[in-house]
Design a protein around this motif. Structure first.
Motif, short mmCIF file in Angstrom:
data_model
loop_
_atom_site.label_atom_id
_atom_site.label_comp_id
_atom_site.label_asym_id
_atom_site.label_seq_id
_atom_site.Cartn_x
_atom_site.Cartn_y
_atom_site.Cartn_z
N GLU A 42 0.83 -1.21 0.00
CA GLU A 42 0.00 0.00 0.00
C GLU A 42 0.86 1.26 0.00
OE1 GLU A 42 -1.95 -3.51 1.42
OE2 GLU A 42 -0.27 -2.49 2.36
N ALA A 43 1.92 1.25 0.80
CA ALA A 43 2.82 2.40 0.84
C ALA A 43 3.53 2.57 -0.51
CB ALA A 43 3.84 2.25 1.97
N ALA A 44 3.88 1.47 -1.14
CA ALA A 44 4.53 1.53 -2.46
C ALA A 44 3.61 2.15 -3.49
CB ALA A 44 4.97 0.13 -2.89
N ILE A 45 2.35 1.75 -3.48
CA ILE A 45 1.38 2.31 -4.42
C ILE A 45 1.23 3.81 -4.21
CG2 ILE A 45 -1.08 2.32 -5.03
CD1 ILE A 45 -0.98 -0.78 -4.45
N GLU A 46 1.20 4.24 -2.97
CA GLU A 46 1.11 5.68 -2.66
C GLU A 46 2.34 6.43 -3.15
OE1 GLU A 46 -1.49 7.52 -1.64
OE2 GLU A 46 -2.56 5.63 -1.91
N CYS A 47 3.51 5.85 -2.95
CA CYS A 47 4.75 6.49 -3.43
C CYS A 47 4.72 6.68 -4.94
CB CYS A 47 5.97 5.64 -3.05
SG CYS A 47 6.48 5.75 -1.34
N VAL A 48 4.28 5.65 -5.66
CA VAL A 48 4.23 5.72 -7.12
C VAL A 48 3.19 6.73 -7.59
CG1 VAL A 48 3.70 4.39 -9.20
CG2 VAL A 48 5.18 3.42 -7.45
N LYS A 49 2.09 6.86 -6.85
CA LYS A 49 1.08 7.86 -7.19
C LYS A 49 1.64 9.28 -7.06
CE LYS A 49 -3.12 5.31 -6.00
NZ LYS A 49 -4.23 5.21 -5.04
N ARG A 50 2.49 9.50 -6.08
CA ARG A 50 3.07 10.84 -5.86
C ARG A 50 4.12 11.19 -6.90
NH1 ARG A 50 2.91 9.18 -0.43
NH2 ARG A 50 5.13 8.78 -0.44
N ALA A 51 4.95 10.21 -7.24
CA ALA A 51 6.03 10.46 -8.21
C ALA A 51 6.50 9.14 -8.78
CB ALA A 51 7.19 11.18 -7.53
N THR A 52 6.64 9.08 -10.09
CA THR A 52 7.09 7.86 -10.74
C THR A 52 8.59 7.68 -10.49
OG1 THR A 52 5.44 8.13 -12.48
CG2 THR A 52 7.28 6.64 -12.94
N PRO A 53 8.97 6.56 -9.90
CA PRO A 53 10.40 6.32 -9.67
C PRO A 53 11.09 5.93 -10.98
CG PRO A 53 9.14 4.42 -8.97
CD PRO A 53 8.14 5.47 -9.39
N ASP A 54 12.41 6.02 -10.98
CA ASP A 54 13.20 5.59 -12.14
C ASP A 54 13.55 4.11 -12.05
OD1 ASP A 54 13.66 8.21 -13.54
OD2 ASP A 54 14.40 8.69 -11.54
N LEU A 55 13.49 3.57 -10.83
CA LEU A 55 13.82 2.17 -10.58
C LEU A 55 13.08 1.72 -9.33
CD1 LEU A 55 15.67 -0.39 -11.09
CD2 LEU A 55 17.31 0.72 -9.55
N ILE A 56 12.65 0.46 -9.33
CA ILE A 56 12.03 -0.14 -8.15
C ILE A 56 12.87 -1.33 -7.73
CG2 ILE A 56 10.00 -1.35 -7.24
CD1 ILE A 56 8.32 0.24 -9.33
N ILE A 57 13.19 -1.40 -6.44
CA ILE A 57 13.85 -2.56 -5.85
C ILE A 57 12.86 -3.13 -4.85
CG2 ILE A 57 15.78 -3.41 -4.49
CD1 ILE A 57 17.40 -1.00 -5.50
N SER A 58 12.43 -4.37 -5.09
CA SER A 58 11.38 -4.95 -4.25
C SER A 58 11.73 -6.35 -3.78
CB SER A 58 10.06 -5.02 -5.02
OG SER A 58 9.04 -5.60 -4.23
N ASP A 59 11.42 -6.61 -2.52
CA ASP A 59 11.49 -7.97 -2.00
C ASP A 59 10.35 -8.75 -2.64
OD1 ASP A 59 12.21 -10.18 -0.50
OD2 ASP A 59 11.27 -9.47 1.34
N ILE A 60 10.51 -10.04 -2.78
CA ILE A 60 9.44 -10.86 -3.34
C ILE A 60 8.39 -11.18 -2.28
CG2 ILE A 60 8.92 -13.16 -4.26
CD1 ILE A 60 11.40 -12.89 -6.00
N ASP A 61 8.84 -11.45 -1.05
CA ASP A 61 7.91 -11.77 0.03
C ASP A 61 7.67 -10.52 0.86
OD1 ASP A 61 6.40 -12.78 2.10
OD2 ASP A 61 7.99 -14.06 2.91
N LEU A 62 6.48 -9.96 0.74
CA LEU A 62 6.13 -8.73 1.45
C LEU A 62 5.14 -9.02 2.58
CD1 LEU A 62 5.80 -6.35 -1.62
CD2 LEU A 62 7.71 -6.50 0.01
N GLY A 63 5.49 -9.97 3.44
CA GLY A 63 4.67 -10.27 4.60
C GLY A 63 3.25 -10.69 4.27
#
Length: 145
Positions: A42-63
């Motif tokens: 949910e926090a990631a979606i909000e971040c992307v709504k505010r500004a498009t990042p140039d790169l995303i680094i994400s864990d596969i298992d998000l709890g």
């Protein structure tokens, strides 16, 4: 990568474990990249709504949630279809590299990782040809938020 490009580059880091977020951010803080941190999908979606990042680094298992599913959701709904994704995971997941590529990942890095390898993959991901074209379009190069 030159200093001007790094200062204009935003990387979104997504992981539900604070120590993992700190490890990735720590590896990147020696650079001039701007970092956004998200501890949940949910926090990631909000971040992307505010500004498009140039790169995303994400864990596969998000709890309980899947970073693979989140990446596909972001690509479909948030307009980040050309934003490269680097997936991280310490889990022994069958066929994880193929699955991460299917979800739009450009690289997969197993935890624990070597910070120098992460920096190298970040630099490579940011210099992919389609991203270079986007960054060199009028009004995009050298901008900062």
């Amino acid at each position: 990568m030159n200093e001007l490009t790094r200062t204009a580059t935003t990387i979104l880091i997504i992981d539900d474990e604070p120590s993992a977020l700190q490890e990735v951010a720590g590896a990147l803080q020696a650079t001039d990249y701007r970092l956004q941190i998200a501890a949940s999908p949910e926090a990631a979606i909000e971040c992307v709504k505010r500004a498009t990042p140039d790169l995303i680094i994400s864990d596969i298992d998000l709890g309980g949630a899947s970073g693979l599913d989140l990446a596909q959701q972001l690509r479909e709904g948030a307009g980040v279809d050309e934003v490269p994704v680097i997936f991280l995971s310490g889990a022994q997941i069958p066929d994880v590299v193929r699955r991460s590529r299917s979800a739009g990942g450009v690289y997969f890095l197993r935890k624990p990782f070597d910070p120098e390898v992460l920096l190298e993959l970040v630099d490579k991901a940011l210099w992919m040809p389609h991203l270079l074209r986007r960054r060199l379009q009028p009004g995009c190069a050298g901008t900062s938020a």
